[in-house]
Motif scaffolding. Structure first.
Motif, PDB file in Angstrom:
ATOM      1  N   ALA A  44      -0.058  -4.843   3.032  1.00 52.36           N
ATOM      2  CA  ALA A  44       0.581  -4.334   4.162  1.00 52.36           C
ATOM      3  C   ALA A  44       1.497  -3.068   4.102  1.00 52.36           C
ATOM      4  O   ALA A  44       1.358  -2.593   4.744  1.00 52.36           O
ATOM      5  N   VAL A  45       2.086  -3.586   3.288  1.00 51.52           N
ATOM      6  CA  VAL A  45       3.093  -1.953   3.240  1.00 51.52           C
ATOM      7  C   VAL A  45       2.438  -0.700   2.510  1.00 51.52           C
ATOM      8  O   VAL A  45       2.816   0.353   3.498  1.00 51.52           O
ATOM      9  N   GLN A  47      -0.111  -0.069   4.363  1.00 52.06           N
ATOM     10  CA  GLN A  47      -0.997   0.549   5.557  1.00 52.06           C
ATOM     11  C   GLN A  47       0.473   0.111   6.158  1.00 52.06           C
ATOM     12  O   GLN A  47       0.132   1.489   7.280  1.00 52.06           O
ATOM     13  N   GLN A  48       1.714  -0.541   6.343  1.00 46.80           N
ATOM     14  CA  GLN A  48       2.834  -0.015   7.730  1.00 46.80           C
ATOM     15  C   GLN A  48       2.972   2.000   6.463  1.00 46.80           C
ATOM     16  O   GLN A  48       3.049   2.415   7.499  1.00 46.80           O
ATOM     17  N   LYS A  49       3.554   1.921   5.792  1.00 47.39           N
ATOM     18  CA  LYS A  49       3.187   4.128   5.598  1.00 47.39           C
ATOM     19  C   LYS A  49       2.236   4.062   5.581  1.00 47.39           C
ATOM     20  O   LYS A  49       2.821   5.644   6.256  1.00 47.39           O
ATOM     21  N   ARG A  50       1.335   4.037   5.777  1.00 45.14           N
ATOM     22  CA  ARG A  50      -0.151   5.135   6.314  1.00 45.14           C
ATOM     23  C   ARG A  50       0.359   5.308   7.950  1.00 45.14           C
ATOM     24  O   ARG A  50       0.564   6.235   7.956  1.00 45.14           O
ATOM     25  N   GLU A  51       0.448   4.017   8.430  1.00 47.64           N
ATOM     26  CA  GLU A  51       0.970   4.056  10.080  1.00 47.64           C
ATOM     27  C   GLU A  51       1.801   4.998  10.261  1.00 47.64           C
ATOM     28  O   GLU A  51       2.240   6.035  11.260  1.00 47.64           O
ATOM     29  N   ASN A  52       2.871   4.547   9.734  1.00 47.06           N
ATOM     30  CA  ASN A  52       4.278   5.653  10.078  1.00 47.06           C
ATOM     31  C   ASN A  52       3.834   7.472   9.733  1.00 47.06           C
ATOM     32  O   ASN A  52       4.319   7.645  10.392  1.00 47.06           O
TER      33      ASN A  52
END
Length: 58
Positions: A44-45, A47-52
Motif C-alpha cells: 500500500a505504501v 502504491q501510494q508513493k507511485r501514485e504521488n
C-alpha cells in the motif's frame, strides 16, 4: 537480520489482541497473519508513493 526486530507487533501480542476480540489463534497462525499484514502495508505504501509521483508529474 531478523525480520521481527523491525516490527512493533509481536506474534504473542497478536494472539492476545485477537483473543480479546473473540478470535483464537496459535502463535504460528498469528505470525502468518502479521506477515500478511506487513506485506499488505508495504504494498500500500509503495502504491501510494507511485501514485504521488504520477500526480506530481501531471
Amino acid at each position: 537480520m531478523d525480520i521481527n526486530k523491525k516490527r512493533k507487533v509481536k506474534p504473542e501480542d497478536a494472539v492476545r489482541i485477537l483473543k480479546e476480540h473473540g478470535t483464537i489463534v496459535i502463535l504460528e497462525e498469528a505470525q502468518i497473519i502479521l506477515n500478511l499484514s506487513y506485506d499488505f502495508a508495504r504494498i500500500a505504501v509503495a502504491q501510494q508513493k507511485r501514485e504521488n509521483k504520477i500526480s506530481e508529474k501531471a
